[in-house]
Design a protein around this motif. Structure first.
Motif, PDB file in Angstrom:
ATOM      1  N   GLY A 183       2.332  -2.238 -24.292  1.00 10.20           N
ATOM      2  CA  GLY A 183       0.703  -3.858 -24.716  1.00 10.20           C
ATOM      3  C   GLY A 183       1.757  -4.441 -24.881  1.00 10.20           C
ATOM      4  O   GLY A 183       1.062  -6.048 -24.666  1.00 10.20           O
ATOM      5  N   LEU A 184       2.745  -4.151 -25.816  1.00 12.24           N
ATOM      6  CA  LEU A 184       3.663  -5.760 -26.349  1.00 12.24           C
ATOM      7  C   LEU A 184       4.058  -6.433 -25.740  1.00 12.24           C
ATOM      8  O   LEU A 184       4.219  -7.672 -25.737  1.00 12.24           O
ATOM      9  CB  LEU A 184       4.583  -4.580 -27.388  1.00 12.24           C
ATOM     10  N   ILE A 185       5.512  -5.580 -24.479  1.00 10.22           N
ATOM     11  CA  ILE A 185       6.630  -5.935 -23.888  1.00 10.22           C
ATOM     12  C   ILE A 185       5.927  -6.507 -22.330  1.00 10.22           C
ATOM     13  O   ILE A 185       6.367  -7.762 -21.885  1.00 10.22           O
ATOM     14  CB  ILE A 185       7.471  -5.224 -23.751  1.00 10.22           C
ATOM     15  N   ALA A 186       4.159  -6.024 -22.274  1.00 14.10           N
ATOM     16  CA  ALA A 186       4.400  -6.748 -20.477  1.00 14.10           C
ATOM     17  C   ALA A 186       3.633  -7.936 -20.214  1.00 14.10           C
ATOM     18  O   ALA A 186       3.984  -8.392 -19.253  1.00 14.10           O
ATOM     19  CB  ALA A 186       3.024  -5.470 -20.500  1.00 14.10           C
ATOM     20  N   PRO A 187       2.889  -8.667 -21.409  1.00 12.06           N
ATOM     21  CA  PRO A 187       2.914 -10.251 -21.156  1.00 12.06           C
ATOM     22  C   PRO A 187       4.021 -10.936 -20.886  1.00 12.06           C
ATOM     23  O   PRO A 187       4.093 -11.681 -19.737  1.00 12.06           O
ATOM     24  CB  PRO A 187       2.075 -10.575 -22.485  1.00 12.06           C
ATOM     25  N   SER A 188       4.893 -10.557 -22.041  1.00 15.77           N
ATOM     26  CA  SER A 188       5.955 -11.419 -22.163  1.00 15.77           C
ATOM     27  C   SER A 188       6.809 -10.823 -20.944  1.00 15.77           C
ATOM     28  O   SER A 188       7.601 -12.047 -20.409  1.00 15.77           O
ATOM     29  CB  SER A 188       7.076 -11.293 -23.644  1.00 15.77           C
ATOM     30  N   THR A 189       6.943  -9.793 -20.145  1.00 18.87           N
ATOM     31  CA  THR A 189       8.325  -9.481 -19.621  1.00 18.87           C
ATOM     32  C   THR A 189       7.470 -10.035 -17.518  1.00 18.87           C
ATOM     33  O   THR A 189       7.857 -10.360 -17.535  1.00 18.87           O
ATOM     34  CB  THR A 189       7.682  -8.277 -18.576  1.00 18.87           C
ATOM     35  N   ILE A 190       5.771 -10.769 -17.837  1.00 19.92           N
ATOM     36  CA  ILE A 190       5.360 -10.881 -16.675  1.00 19.92           C
ATOM     37  C   ILE A 190       5.945 -12.556 -16.425  1.00 19.92           C
ATOM     38  O   ILE A 190       6.120 -12.930 -15.698  1.00 19.92           O
ATOM     39  CB  ILE A 190       3.858 -10.268 -16.542  1.00 19.92           C
ATOM     40  N   GLY A 191       5.590 -13.205 -17.820  1.00 27.62           N
ATOM     41  CA  GLY A 191       6.035 -14.177 -17.951  1.00 27.62           C
ATOM     42  C   GLY A 191       7.619 -14.500 -17.332  1.00 27.62           C
ATOM     43  O   GLY A 191       7.597 -15.077 -16.549  1.00 27.62           O
ATOM     44  N   GLY A 192       8.084 -13.647 -18.729  1.00 21.63           N
ATOM     45  CA  GLY A 192      10.343 -14.052 -18.261  1.00 21.63           C
ATOM     46  C   GLY A 192      10.420 -13.902 -16.245  1.00 21.63           C
ATOM     47  O   GLY A 192      11.470 -14.815 -15.703  1.00 21.63           O
ATOM     48  N   ILE A 193       9.578 -13.088 -16.101  1.00 17.99           N
ATOM     49  CA  ILE A 193       9.930 -12.640 -14.135  1.00 17.99           C
ATOM     50  C   ILE A 193       9.444 -13.431 -13.882  1.00 17.99           C
ATOM     51  O   ILE A 193      10.586 -14.673 -12.176  1.00 17.99           O
ATOM     52  CB  ILE A 193       9.278 -11.605 -13.717  1.00 17.99           C
ATOM     53  N   ALA A 194       8.339 -14.307 -13.643  1.00 20.63           N
ATOM     54  CA  ALA A 194       7.571 -15.562 -13.380  1.00 20.63           C
ATOM     55  C   ALA A 194       8.459 -17.116 -13.444  1.00 20.63           C
ATOM     56  O   ALA A 194       8.330 -17.396 -12.257  1.00 20.63           O
ATOM     57  CB  ALA A 194       6.269 -15.983 -13.894  1.00 20.63           C
ATOM     58  N   ASP A 195       9.285 -17.441 -14.756  1.00 19.47           N
ATOM     59  CA  ASP A 195       9.728 -18.026 -14.916  1.00 19.47           C
ATOM     60  C   ASP A 195      11.372 -18.530 -13.875  1.00 19.47           C
ATOM     61  O   ASP A 195      11.297 -18.993 -13.084  1.00 19.47           O
ATOM     62  CB  ASP A 195      10.525 -17.933 -16.125  1.00 19.47           C
ATOM     63  N   LEU A 196      11.265 -16.428 -13.820  1.00 13.02           N
ATOM     64  CA  LEU A 196      12.690 -17.157 -13.151  1.00 13.02           C
ATOM     65  C   LEU A 196      12.178 -16.420 -11.247  1.00 13.02           C
ATOM     66  O   LEU A 196      13.716 -17.483 -10.828  1.00 13.02           O
ATOM     67  CB  LEU A 196      13.579 -15.066 -13.103  1.00 13.02           C
ATOM     68  N   SER A 250       6.156 -10.508  -9.834  1.00 12.68           N
ATOM     69  CA  SER A 250       5.873 -10.036 -11.940  1.00 12.68           C
ATOM     70  C   SER A 250       4.473  -8.922 -10.719  1.00 12.68           C
ATOM     71  O   SER A 250       4.808  -8.289 -11.363  1.00 12.68           O
ATOM     72  CB  SER A 250       5.343 -11.051 -12.370  1.00 12.68           C
ATOM     73  N   PHE A 251       3.780  -9.196 -10.294  1.00 10.90           N
ATOM     74  CA  PHE A 251       3.031  -8.225  -9.666  1.00 10.90           C
ATOM     75  C   PHE A 251       3.550  -7.855  -8.975  1.00 10.90           C
ATOM     76  O   PHE A 251       2.736  -6.443  -8.604  1.00 10.90           O
ATOM     77  CB  PHE A 251       1.762  -9.089  -9.708  1.00 10.90           C
ATOM     78  N   GLY A 252       4.376  -7.800  -8.277  1.00  7.95           N
ATOM     79  CA  GLY A 252       4.705  -6.644  -7.411  1.00  7.95           C
ATOM     80  C   GLY A 252       5.542  -5.357  -8.481  1.00  7.95           C
ATOM     81  O   GLY A 252       5.409  -3.951  -8.206  1.00  7.95           O
ATOM     82  N   LEU A 253       6.236  -5.694  -9.427  1.00  9.99           N
ATOM     83  CA  LEU A 253       6.421  -5.205 -10.759  1.00  9.99           C
ATOM     84  C   LEU A 253       5.403  -3.725 -11.796  1.00  9.99           C
ATOM     85  O   LEU A 253       6.153  -2.662 -11.588  1.00  9.99           O
ATOM     86  CB  LEU A 253       7.123  -5.319 -11.887  1.00  9.99           C
ATOM     87  N   VAL A 254       4.167  -4.341 -11.136  1.00 11.91           N
ATOM     88  CA  VAL A 254       2.973  -3.711 -11.398  1.00 11.91           C
ATOM     89  C   VAL A 254       3.013  -3.129 -10.665  1.00 11.91           C
ATOM     90  O   VAL A 254       1.797  -2.136 -10.975  1.00 11.91           O
ATOM     91  CB  VAL A 254       1.956  -5.089 -12.210  1.00 11.91           C
ATOM     92  N   THR A 255       2.727  -3.594  -9.418  1.00 13.31           N
ATOM     93  CA  THR A 255       2.422  -2.349  -8.393  1.00 13.31           C
ATOM     94  C   THR A 255       3.309  -1.349  -8.389  1.00 13.31           C
ATOM     95  O   THR A 255       2.989  -0.435  -7.749  1.00 13.31           O
ATOM     96  CB  THR A 255       2.948  -3.430  -7.224  1.00 13.31           C
ATOM     97  N   VAL A 256       4.450  -1.615  -8.752  1.00  8.64           N
ATOM     98  CA  VAL A 256       5.558  -0.229  -8.339  1.00  8.64           C
ATOM     99  C   VAL A 256       5.742   0.668  -9.535  1.00  8.64           C
ATOM    100  O   VAL A 256       5.409   1.569 -10.086  1.00  8.64           O
ATOM    101  CB  VAL A 256       6.837  -0.775  -9.045  1.00  8.64           C
ATOM    102  N   LEU A 257       4.555  -0.287 -10.500  1.00  5.49           N
ATOM    103  CA  LEU A 257       4.076   0.820 -12.567  1.00  5.49           C
ATOM    104  C   LEU A 257       3.117   1.604 -11.246  1.00  5.49           C
ATOM    105  O   LEU A 257       3.076   3.434 -11.853  1.00  5.49           O
ATOM    106  CB  LEU A 257       4.038  -0.054 -12.827  1.00  5.49           C
ATOM    107  N   ALA A 258       2.311   1.147 -11.029  1.00  9.98           N
ATOM    108  CA  ALA A 258       1.130   1.821 -10.613  1.00  9.98           C
ATOM    109  C   ALA A 258       1.662   2.816  -9.262  1.00  9.98           C
ATOM    110  O   ALA A 258       0.646   4.078  -9.965  1.00  9.98           O
ATOM    111  CB  ALA A 258      -0.095   1.033  -9.847  1.00  9.98           C
ATOM    112  N   LEU A 259       2.559   2.824  -8.893  1.00  8.89           N
ATOM    113  CA  LEU A 259       2.877   3.620  -7.746  1.00  8.89           C
ATOM    114  C   LEU A 259       3.590   5.204  -8.481  1.00  8.89           C
ATOM    115  O   LEU A 259       3.597   6.206  -8.133  1.00  8.89           O
ATOM    116  CB  LEU A 259       3.792   3.365  -7.247  1.00  8.89           C
TER     117      LEU A 259
END
Length: 409
Positions: free
Chosen positions: A345-358, A364-373
């Motif tokens: 929960g701590l790293i999720a928001p910042s990770t999403i933001g970091g990937i979005a910046d790059l 970013s939500f492609g990563l969320v989809t992979v983790l859901a799998l």
């Protein structure tokens, strides 16, 4: 004999209601705090970056102090330990608003997180034991009560902010009321005590390997939950060009979906079992992630976020339940899973933001989809059934062997 059995059943039902109320009180503290963060920022005069730093301290405090919960329970018994730890958590609500600067705010939030984590482990361990004695799933509903408490607290906090109530006054009053309620409801939870010759659990030992594997499944769910909760509105606004009102509605709908599904989730778990529930939840969450990533319109993206919430809602309660049955000291295992989920929960928001910046929020939500799998692939690790109540003739639920928070009755 029948009277004793009936008394045992009634006592167990009271314990189930009481532990549900404990979860609600715990969540209400979080809701009251979250709504007044803007006031606390203005009062302390910290920048947005400094506030982000300070808000990391609850997770740090929780992660460091959660392992102590088992030792406290071993020494004082489950009921007294929960009553004391919950009181520390409700009283800690008053601390952040009293902080005058960044340094004291960080210290206050460390204590806030530490008391939250220790009481969280204690109440989940008692929830697992209550579930075991009932012989049916209740953990999803308990976490649903936590979500309901968070909604109650956020409603109260929103009203206080709208009326211009000083957060110091608001939180002092809320802390007093919730401490009294917590002490009252804790009086009816299961009262488990350690055997005289039982060695106390280690204070800061590594959790069992089985709990770590369970924690990885919970990590996937909490990452998807945290990313959706914090970024769904931004995603709809920036990627889908949705209005501010529609974007905000997406976050509200996601939160309500989580609460409703958790409250109703126990019936699904009892019908299909933890493994099938999590596996199909992973399928739904993966479909939701794909819907968000490929959405041609805001309505499709909102439906995708709703499916993510539907899919991951019951995973964390089931992970705590499985951890509580994975070793000799349930508190130690639950603390291990809780530490992993807090970290996620701590790293999720910042990770999403970091990937979005790059790249982009879509990536970013492609990563969320992979983790859901990953929920589909890892569901088997939750294959720990709810222990049935004693089937020996005339046995009462209270006669079942106790396994909670490292204590035995």
């Amino acid at each position: 004999m029948a009277t004793e059995a009936d008394d045992g059943v009634r006592q167990l039902r009271r314990a189930r209601i009481a532990i549900a109320a404990v979860f609600c009180v715990h969540g209400t503290v979080t809701g009251n705090f979250a709504t007044r963060v803007p006031w606390i920022q203005d009062h302390t005069g910290v920048s947005t970056g400094q506030l982000g730093l300070a808000l990391a301290f609850p997770a740090i405090g929780s992660s460091l102090m959660m392992p102590l919960s088992g030792a406290i329970t071993h020494r004082f018994g489950a009921r007294r330990a929960l009553r004391g730890l919950l009181a520390l958590w409700t009283l800690a609500l008053a601390l952040p608003a009293l902080a005058p600067n960044l340094y004291t705010l960080c210290a206050a939030l460390f204590v806030f997180g530490a008391t939250s984590g220790m009481s969280d482990v204690a109440m989940n361990a008692l929830g697992v034991e209550t579930e075991n004695r009932l012989g049916r799933s209740i953990m999803s509903g308990l976490h649903g009560m936590w979500s309901a408490g968070a909604l109650i607290g956020s409603t109260a906090g929103t009203l206080a902010a709208h009326l211009g109530v000083d957060a110091r006054v608001h939180h002092l009053v809320a802390a007093a009321v919730l401490t009294a309620l917590g002490a009252l409801v804790c009086g009816a939870v299961l009262d488990l005590r350690s055997a005289p010759d039982e060695a106390p659990p280690p204070r800061f030992a590594r959790p069992p390997r089985a709990a770590l594997v369970i924690g990885l499944v919970a990590f996937c769910a909490v990452f998807a939950e945290g990313a959706s909760l914090d970024w769904s509105a931004v995603y709809l606004r920036d990627t889908m060009d949705a209005s501010a009102g529609l974007a905000a509605a997406s976050t509200t709908a996601f939160t309500l979906t989580m609460a409703v599904v958790r409250i109703a989730g126990d019936k699904v778990v009892d019908r299909f079992g933890a493994v099938r529930t999590v596996r199909w939840g992973g399928v739904l969450a993966t479909a939701g992630g794909l819907g968000v990533v490929l959405a041609p319109a805001p309505a499709v993206a909102m439906a995708g976020f709703a499916l993510i919430g539907l899919g991951v809602a019951v995973v964390v309660p089931l992970a705590f339940a499985a951890a509580g049955r994975s070793g000799r000291h349930p508190s130690q295992a639950i603390a291990g899973v809780a530490t992993i989920t807090y970290t996620s929960g701590l790293i999720a928001p910042s990770t999403i933001g970091g990937i979005a910046d790059l790249t982009s929020l879509v990536a970013s939500f492609g990563l969320v989809t992979v983790l859901a799998l990953g929920l589909v692939a890892g569901a088997d690790v939750l294959r720990t059934g709810v222990r049935a109540r004693s089937a020996s003739g005339g046995g009462t639920p209270e006669a079942a062997p106790a396994r909670s928070t490292g204590a035995t009755q």
